[in-house]
Structures are given as C-alpha cells and as structure tokens.
Design an enzyme around this catalytic site. Structure first.
Site, short mmCIF file in Angstrom:
data_model
loop_
_atom_site.label_atom_id
_atom_site.label_comp_id
_atom_site.label_asym_id
_atom_site.label_seq_id
_atom_site.Cartn_x
_atom_site.Cartn_y
_atom_site.Cartn_z
CG ASP A 114 -2.05 1.00 1.10
OD1 ASP A 114 -2.40 1.36 -0.04
OD2 ASP A 114 -2.58 1.42 2.14
CG HIS A 121 -4.55 10.66 2.24
ND1 HIS A 121 -5.66 10.59 3.06
CD2 HIS A 121 -3.69 9.72 2.70
CE1 HIS A 121 -5.48 9.63 3.97
NE2 HIS A 121 -4.29 9.09 3.77
CD GLU A 181 -6.52 4.75 4.35
OE1 GLU A 181 -5.85 3.92 3.69
OE2 GLU A 181 -6.02 5.52 5.20
CD GLU A 183 -5.45 2.80 -0.33
OE1 GLU A 183 -4.55 2.23 -0.99
OE2 GLU A 183 -5.40 3.01 0.90
NE ARG A 219 -8.27 6.52 9.30
CZ ARG A 219 -7.53 6.33 8.20
NH1 ARG A 219 -6.27 5.92 8.32
NH2 ARG A 219 -8.05 6.54 7.02
CD GLN A 222 -3.44 4.79 10.48
OE1 GLN A 222 -4.65 4.69 10.31
NE2 GLN A 222 -2.65 5.36 9.60
CE LYS A 235 -3.65 2.61 7.31
NZ LYS A 235 -4.60 3.00 6.24
CB THR A 239 -7.56 -4.90 2.32
OG1 THR A 239 -6.78 -4.57 3.47
CG2 THR A 239 -7.36 -3.83 1.24
CD GLU A 346 -7.81 13.06 3.43
OE1 GLU A 346 -7.79 14.03 2.67
OE2 GLU A 346 -7.64 11.90 3.03
MN MN Z 1 -4.24 2.93 2.61
#
Ligand code: MN
Length: 400
Positions: A114, A121, A181, A183, A219, A222, A235, A239, A346
């Site tokens: 990743d 970001h 997220e 992506e 978060r 994290q 994480k 996924t 965000e």
């Molecule tokens: Mn990511």
C-alpha cells in the site's frame, strides 16, 4: 496506444452494453474471476453490459494470474479478440447474468503493498497531527509505502467485522474509529527477477489492470501503534478488492500527464510521458438502517503525486521482485477540496466535524451496519465512458 478497439462508435450485440451510463460498454471489457450459477469451478470472464462471457477458452485457469503474466502485446491481442466476439454482427454466444454469478478476487495475490501517493491526503492527514509541519520532508522525493497483508484481502461484498485492538496504554477493545480509504489498486504484470529492477521506461507495461480497493482502517489503533514502523494491525483485518479488472489497454484513452513536481525527482523515477490516468473515484455510504446510499466524496486520481509506474519502478529499485497478480494500492485518493476527501479521518477532521446525513444522523467514524460502496469511472469527450463496477463492504459488530 490508441487503436480501433477504443472507437466509441462500435457497438455490441449485448443490448445492455450499448445503454448510456453502462459501466461495461464494448470499449471496456473488464476481466473477472467468477463462478456461473449451478457450477462450482472458478474461471475467468469478460464483463459486457450486465452480463459475463466465459473466457476460459482464451484464459484457462481459476483466476487472472495467467492474464497478468502475459506481455502487454498479448494482452492487447486478447482485447482485439474479445471485441471481435462481442461486437454487433458477431454470432451470439451463451452469457451469464452478472447478478446470478459469484464474483471473487481477480487474482491470487502473492504480496500486497500500500502506497501513500496522494499529496492532498498526506497534507490533510499531516495537518491533523502536525499543524506546523504537515508534509514530512521525504514526501516529494520518495514514494512512501508499506507492506500490507495478502491474507486479509477479501472480495467485494464480504462483510468486515469491527476489529479489536490496542487503543492506547492499558486499553484493548473494539475500535471506536473505524474508517474506509478509497484507493485504486494495480494488478501487476510480468514478474521481475530478484535483483532486477524494472526501469521507469518499462514500469507502466508491468501494470496489467486496475481495480478499486477499500483499505479499512482502525484510526485509534493506528495512532497508538504506527511509530516507528508504520501501520500494522490497524489495517490488516480486512481489505476489500473490487472484482473487475479494468485493463491497462481499456484505460489508454484516459492517460494524462501527471501533476508537475516542484522538487527534483531522481532519474530512476523520471517517467518519460503521460503516466497518470484521468479516473474519478467516489465513496458512497448506506448508513445502518437506511435504504439508500449517499455520496460522501469524489476525487480525481490524476492528481496523485506519484504514478503507478513510479510506484513499480521505486518498489523494484532495490531488486525486490514483484510477481504477476500481485497488488499495489495507491493510497487514499483525495483532492484539494473538502468534497474530494477519500476517508472519514480527513472528511470529519479526525472526528471533530461530523458528516451530516439526509436522515439527520451524523457520522464521525463508521457504525455497525454501515455499508461503504466505492465506484469509479473514466470519461473523455469522444470516447466511451469506462466504469469500474463497485467495491462494497458492510460493517459487522465486533465479536464478543
Ligand atoms: Mn491505505
């Protein structure tokens, strides 16, 4: 390179492929790994309108790893063959309705990496934690990434259970700050040998196709664990990967120059020409208990600071081997405006500015029962619109 497979006037004998707004017109032909109804054998298919063509005759095997291993010229030749078979005037064949099929991860991913390629970001997240110094000094020089976990990549539609984790000193429990997220994922092409870097001039040919990735993140976990070695358990509990591989060939009309860099880039990362793709990615939320989804954000992938080619060249610059079917994800795709922010961290400024939903409910982070839906498309005047399908995941309560 553009060729006549990109001609917007060509039509398919599959009626739904010619409907305006379809994700899968004749010019797209995304690939998938699927099982038809009343069958058990996974195989490769081609998406066309709302249907799937069984592609086992061209691409045998249970997944798209074989396709990814083909040189770019052979991928392009396959695309020409699929166009011939599905174009208006060709004999009709048996197709399967997408809604009747089970769709899986497109490849068996050996390794997953990743990146963190959106400067918007990185700046937004940096500001939340370091207001005076949002962007770390290495950002414009080295594509930042970390090794993810292939074992927890799941197919779109697989529910995501809220994980437990360390939430600070002496605290262990279900995350209170579950996030998504959005992506773009790159499914990698022919392997490089250990010790053999891929030069930047060849790097783009090592991307066989792209898909959508939801890098679910806890978060609070994290924040507590990420220094000094980066994300770990925050994480790798799940996924989500979308089932459709939009081939590099289908995306040719949407190649655009990458944003100008205002810091010098080392020669091994200098890409010769247009290395970015003009794709817009969207995040939709169907909040728990609600019938309809609302759009939370829409962001331009072309504004990523680093391109997929630069990520491949950098990843292999020390001789690290990448294998056919491996997955590289871009990092959260965000843009400069608030409506471009590709994760809740965000969008809600670390949970201090909640998102208001039409029902009156609010969200700082995800609640149990929330469903996150990622979508994307590429559009350009004079060309057929290319859609990505969807990447979905619903949040289940933590186990007790
Ligand atoms: Mn990511």
């Amino acid at each position: 390179m553009l060729d006549d497979t990109h001609d917007a006037h060509r039509r398919s004998w599959v009626p739904t492929a010619n409907e305006p707004g379809t994700d899968f017109p004749l010019q797209n032909l995304p690939l998938c790994t699927f099982v038809p109804p009343n069958d058990a054998r996974p195989r490769v298919g081609v998406g066309i309108g709302d249907a799937i063509l069984d592609a086992s005759d061209w691409l045998p095997g249970p997944n798209l790893n074989g396709f990814c291993a083909l040189p770019a010229a052979q991928r392009a030749e396959l695309r020409r063959q699929f166009v011939r078979v599905l174009e208006a005037g060709a004999p009709t064949r048996e197709l399967f309705a997408q809604r009747d099929c089970a769709l899986f991860n497109p490849t068996a991913v050996g390794d997953y990496t990743d990146f963190y390629a959106s400067i918007h970001h990185a700046t937004n997240v940096g500001k939340l934690f370091r207001p005076d110094n949002p962007l770390l000094p290495n950002y414009k020089h080295v594509p930042i990434g970390y090794h993810g976990r292939a074992s927890s990549l799941v197919a779109s539609g697989t529910p995501i259970r809220r994980p437990h984790g360390q939430l600070g000193e002496g605290k262990f429990g279900p995350t209170r700050e579950l996030d998504y997220e959005v992506e773009v994922g790159a499914l990698l092409g022919p392997a490089n040998a250990l010790g053999a870097p891929v030069p930047i001039s060849e790097a783009r040919s090592r991307v066989a196709g792209v898909c959508l990735v939801n890098d679910w993140s806890a978060r609070d976990v994290q924040r507590w664990e990420y220094q000094p070695l980066g994300p770990f358990l925050a994480k790798n509990f799940g996924t989500s990967v979308s089932p459709w591989v939009i081939t590099a060939e289908a995306l040719e009309p949407f190649r655009v120059p990458a944003p100008a860099h205002d810091a010098p880039v080392l020669p091994y990362l200098q890409e010769p020409d247009a290395g970015a793709f003009d794709i817009h990615v969207e995040v939709w939320l169907r909040a728990s208990g609600e019938a309809t989804a609302i759009r939370l954000s829409r962001a331009p992938f072309r504004e990523m600071y680093w391109t997929l080619g630069q990520m491949v060249a950098h990843h292999t610059s020390n001789g690290c081997p990448l294998r056919a079917g491996d997955l590289i994800a871009s990092g959260t795709v965000s843009g400069p405006e608030k409506e471009n922010r590709g994760c809740l961290l965000e969008l809600t400024s670390k949970g201090t500015d909640p998102v208001r939903l039409p029902s009156g409910a609010t969200r700082t982070f995800l609640e149990d029962g929330d469903e996150v839906i990622l979508r994307a498309s590429a559009e350009r005047a004079g060309f057929a619109r290319i859609g990505f399908g969807e990447c979905r995941g619903i949040v289940l309560p933590a186990s007790v």
